[in-house]
Structures are given as C-alpha cells and as structure tokens.
Write a protein that holds these residues in place. Structure first.
Motif: not given
Length: 146
Positions: A16-21, A29-32, A37-40, A43-51
């Motif tokens: 939600e934060v990623l889409k807003r920003v 980027v996430v899809d690519s 590395s789906p885990e990366l 982490q981009v979504v969960t940690w970088a944006f969510g937290e």
C-alpha cells in the motif's frame, strides 16, 4: 506494525505504501525480481516501504529529497533514480524542486554524478510531459520573501 503482525499483513501494508509513493514504477521493480530474487522484492515492500518509508519522522516529500540526494551521491543508480524521480513527483515535489535538489548535490558529490542524476530526471520528466522545466536563468538571483 506489531510483533504479532503476519508476514502477509506486513507485505500488504508495505505494498500500500509502495503504491502510494512509487506507483507503477515501484511495482515494476518488485515484479522484475520475481524470477531472480522474490525475497529481495518482498523485503523492498515489507521493510523499505512498510517500515522505513511509513515512519512518521519525515514527510514523504522529504524522504524523497533524501533518497534523490543519496542515489545521486552513490552514482550508478540511474535506474533507481528513474523510480524515485517519479516518486518525488507523486508525493508533491515539483520538477523545479527536483532539479534544484540535484543541482545542490553537485556541491557535495560532484558534477558527473549530478549530471547523471539530472539526465535521469530529464528522462522521467519527458515521459510525463513535464519538459521544459521552468527555471531561473543562469546567473540570475532568486527573489526571496521574509
């Protein structure tokens, strides 16, 4: 987010934060990363944006100014600059403010990196129909207000 929040809930919040920003650029980027590395991507979504991006200490536009400065200083981050110039526009920075931030970065990280970042911004501005960017003429002085 609390300690009891599930991995899926943290991902949904970060998305939600990623889409807003970042909008579509962030999702690309996430899809690519899905086939390498789906885990990366997670982490981009969960940690970088969510937290990190969702912390209350800085407004989203200020976070993007910091991000643009850091990516410029690092150099070689033009693909990420594309995403974050878009994000900067999405959170309310104007093209003029972005250009000014990149110009300011030249003092601290050098002309080549500032030029590369500015050309990345130019590409994004062209894609969004924002060229030419209205700026003060070279050698001019800006009006200031008290």
């Amino acid at each position: 987010m609390s300690e009891s929040t599930t991995r899926e809930e943290r991902f949904a919040h970060g998305l939600e934060v990623l889409k807003r920003v970042d909008g579509e650029a962030g999702q690309r980027v996430v899809d690519s990363l899905a086939d390498i590395s789906p885990e990366l991507g997670h982490q981009v979504v969960t940690w970088a944006f969510g937290e990190i991006y969702d912390r209350p200490g800085l407004a989203p536009r200020d976070r993007q100014l910091v991000t643009l400065g850091v990516l410029t200083a690092l150099g070689g981050c033009e693909a990420q600059l594309d995403v974050h110039v878009n994000a900067a526009l999405n959170v309310g920075l104007t093209p003029e403010q972005i250009v000014e931030a990149l110009l300011h970065s030249a003092v601290y990280c050098g002309m080549p990196r500032a030029l590369n970042a500015t050309f990345a911004a130019k590409k994004v501005f062209a894609e969004r129909g924002l060229l030419p960017v209205g700026q003060q003429p070279a050698g001019g002085t800006a009006a200031t207000s008290a």
